[in-house]
Design a protein around this motif. Structure first.
Motif, PDB file in Angstrom:
ATOM      1  N   THR A  59       0.615  -1.375  -0.317  1.00 13.35           N
ATOM      2  CA  THR A  59      -0.031   0.093  -0.182  1.00 13.35           C
ATOM      3  C   THR A  59       1.078   1.289  -0.040  1.00 13.35           C
ATOM      4  N   LEU A  60       0.853   2.599  -1.021  1.00  5.90           N
ATOM      5  CA  LEU A  60       1.480   3.227  -1.579  1.00  5.90           C
ATOM      6  C   LEU A  60       0.400   4.755  -1.228  1.00  5.90           C
ATOM      7  N   ASP A  61       0.547   5.669  -0.973  1.00  2.00           N
ATOM      8  CA  ASP A  61      -0.137   7.451  -1.003  1.00  2.00           C
ATOM      9  C   ASP A  61       0.506   7.834  -2.435  1.00  2.00           C
ATOM     10  N   SER A  62      -0.706   7.800  -3.262  1.00  2.00           N
ATOM     11  CA  SER A  62      -0.002   8.314  -4.321  1.00  2.00           C
ATOM     12  C   SER A  62       0.776   9.679  -4.270  1.00  2.00           C
ATOM     13  N   ASP A  63       0.154  10.632  -3.298  1.00  2.00           N
ATOM     14  CA  ASP A  63       0.836  12.105  -3.500  1.00  2.00           C
ATOM     15  C   ASP A  63       2.156  12.211  -2.687  1.00  2.00           C
ATOM     16  N   ARG A  64       2.143  11.177  -2.296  1.00  2.00           N
ATOM     17  CA  ARG A  64       4.589  10.710  -1.986  1.00  2.00           C
ATOM     18  C   ARG A  64       5.081  10.443  -3.200  1.00  2.00           C
ATOM     19  N   LEU A  65       4.494   9.981  -4.117  1.00  4.29           N
ATOM     20  CA  LEU A  65       5.367  10.117  -5.616  1.00  4.29           C
ATOM     21  C   LEU A  65       5.418  10.459  -6.238  1.00  4.29           C
ATOM     22  N   GLY A  66       5.059  12.388  -5.990  1.00  2.15           N
ATOM     23  CA  GLY A  66       4.952  13.525  -6.680  1.00  2.15           C
ATOM     24  C   GLY A  66       5.075  12.920  -8.058  1.00  2.15           C
ATOM     25  N   ASP A  67       6.090  13.944  -9.049  1.00  2.00           N
ATOM     26  CA  ASP A  67       5.262  13.763 -10.840  1.00  2.00           C
ATOM     27  C   ASP A  67       5.986  12.708 -11.253  1.00  2.00           C
ATOM     28  N   ASP A  68       6.631  11.790 -10.849  1.00  2.17           N
ATOM     29  CA  ASP A  68       7.536  10.208 -11.617  1.00  2.17           C
ATOM     30  C   ASP A  68       5.614   9.460 -11.465  1.00  2.17           C
ATOM     31  N   LEU A  69       4.979   9.375 -10.541  1.00  2.00           N
ATOM     32  CA  LEU A  69       3.708   9.115 -10.891  1.00  2.00           C
ATOM     33  C   LEU A  69       2.051   9.242 -12.036  1.00  2.00           C
ATOM     34  N   ARG A  70       2.229   9.131 -13.026  1.00  2.00           N
ATOM     35  CA  ARG A  70       1.459   9.376 -13.724  1.00  2.00           C
ATOM     36  C   ARG A  70       0.516   8.520 -14.260  1.00  2.00           C
ATOM     37  N   TRP A  71      -0.933   8.465 -14.345  1.00  2.08           N
ATOM     38  CA  TRP A  71      -2.107   8.034 -14.013  1.00  2.08           C
ATOM     39  C   TRP A  71      -1.633   7.900 -15.985  1.00  2.08           C
ATOM     40  N   GLU A  72      -2.402   6.742 -16.856  1.00  2.00           N
ATOM     41  CA  GLU A  72      -2.398   7.129 -18.457  1.00  2.00           C
ATOM     42  C   GLU A  72      -3.522   5.450 -18.257  1.00  2.00           C
ATOM     43  N   PRO A  73      -4.560   5.456 -19.419  1.00  2.00           N
ATOM     44  CA  PRO A  73      -5.027   4.542 -19.616  1.00  2.00           C
ATOM     45  C   PRO A  73      -4.385   3.762 -19.914  1.00  2.00           C
ATOM     46  N   SER A  74      -5.497   2.255 -19.581  1.00  3.39           N
ATOM     47  CA  SER A  74      -4.835   0.484 -19.668  1.00  3.39           C
ATOM     48  C   SER A  74      -6.290  -0.214 -19.850  1.00  3.39           C
ATOM     49  N   ARG A  75      -6.215  -1.191 -19.405  1.00  2.00           N
ATOM     50  CA  ARG A  75      -7.102  -1.816 -19.464  1.00  2.00           C
ATOM     51  C   ARG A  75      -8.503  -1.436 -19.173  1.00  2.00           C
ATOM     52  N   GLY A  76      -9.324  -1.419 -20.329  1.00  5.86           N
ATOM     53  CA  GLY A  76     -11.228  -0.956 -20.772  1.00  5.86           C
ATOM     54  C   GLY A  76     -10.427   0.571 -20.695  1.00  5.86           C
ATOM     55  N   GLY A  77      -9.598   0.937 -20.589  1.00  6.94           N
ATOM     56  CA  GLY A  77      -9.502   2.653 -20.686  1.00  6.94           C
ATOM     57  C   GLY A  77      -9.531   3.345 -19.403  1.00  6.94           C
ATOM     58  N   GLN A  78      -9.247   2.573 -18.508  1.00  3.19           N
ATOM     59  CA  GLN A  78      -9.220   3.116 -17.274  1.00  3.19           C
ATOM     60  C   GLN A  78      -8.278   3.833 -16.647  1.00  3.19           C
ATOM     61  N   LEU A  79      -8.133   4.798 -16.161  1.00  4.77           N
ATOM     62  CA  LEU A  79      -6.926   5.233 -15.787  1.00  4.77           C
ATOM     63  C   LEU A  79      -5.939   4.428 -14.249  1.00  4.77           C
ATOM     64  N   PHE A  80      -4.900   3.893 -14.942  1.00  7.04           N
ATOM     65  CA  PHE A  80      -3.632   2.835 -13.532  1.00  7.04           C
ATOM     66  C   PHE A  80      -2.772   4.489 -13.419  1.00  7.04           C
ATOM     67  N   PRO A  81      -2.311   3.775 -12.210  1.00 11.21           N
ATOM     68  CA  PRO A  81      -0.793   4.542 -11.603  1.00 11.21           C
ATOM     69  C   PRO A  81       0.381   4.210 -12.463  1.00 11.21           C
ATOM     70  N   HIS A  82       1.132   4.692 -13.049  1.00  9.85           N
ATOM     71  CA  HIS A  82       2.701   4.204 -13.465  1.00  9.85           C
ATOM     72  C   HIS A  82       3.540   5.522 -12.844  1.00  9.85           C
ATOM     73  N   LEU A  83       4.487   4.032 -12.123  1.00  8.15           N
ATOM     74  CA  LEU A  83       6.176   4.508 -11.399  1.00  8.15           C
ATOM     75  C   LEU A  83       6.657   5.052 -13.112  1.00  8.15           C
ATOM     76  N   TYR A  84       7.580   6.334 -12.854  1.00  8.63           N
ATOM     77  CA  TYR A  84       8.532   5.779 -13.679  1.00  8.63           C
ATOM     78  C   TYR A  84      10.268   6.333 -13.065  1.00  8.63           C
ATOM     79  N   ARG A  85      10.202   5.756 -11.935  1.00 10.39           N
ATOM     80  CA  ARG A  85      11.043   5.615 -11.229  1.00 10.39           C
ATOM     81  C   ARG A  85      10.953   3.851 -10.129  1.00 10.39           C
TER      82      ARG A  85
END
Length: 112
Positions: A59-85
């Protein structure tokens, strides 16, 4: 917002030993670390970890991951959180077992 990552036991052990990780094999292949929201994590477990026991739910808090976390469409067009670090052990708020029950994985009470 709380977000979740499912790791197999060896992936979790490697993160604990090294202090950070570039993720599971699927994360390495895609170039970012995949996460799920509370509303998505059960489907993620069923789709990608069906029949697997010995899993760990992070379990993580998305706010603590800053700009390295991006919300991008995936399964069925849903936005999923992806960490780029790399995922750091210090990013994780909580961890716990995700046991396999007779009808799939047994998620903690209160998780959507």
């Amino acid at each position: 917002m709380k977000i979740y990552k499912i790791f197999r036991a060896p992936e979790w052990a490697a993160l604990q030993a090294e202090g950070e990780t570039a993720g599971a094999p699927v994360d390495l292949a895609d170039g970012y670390i995949h996460f799920s929201t509370a509303a998505q994590v059960r489907e993620t477990a069923a789709k990608h970890f069906a029949g697997e026991d010995g899993l760990v739910l992070l379990t993580l808090d998305s706010d603590r991951l800053g700009d390295d976390l991006r919300w991008e469409p995936s399964r069925g067009g849903q936005l999923f959180p992806h960490l780029y670090r790399p995922l750091r052990l210090s990013d994780i708020e909580a961890d716990g077992p995700l046991p396999l029950g007779p009808e799939g994985h047994a998620f903690p009470d209160g998780l959507a």
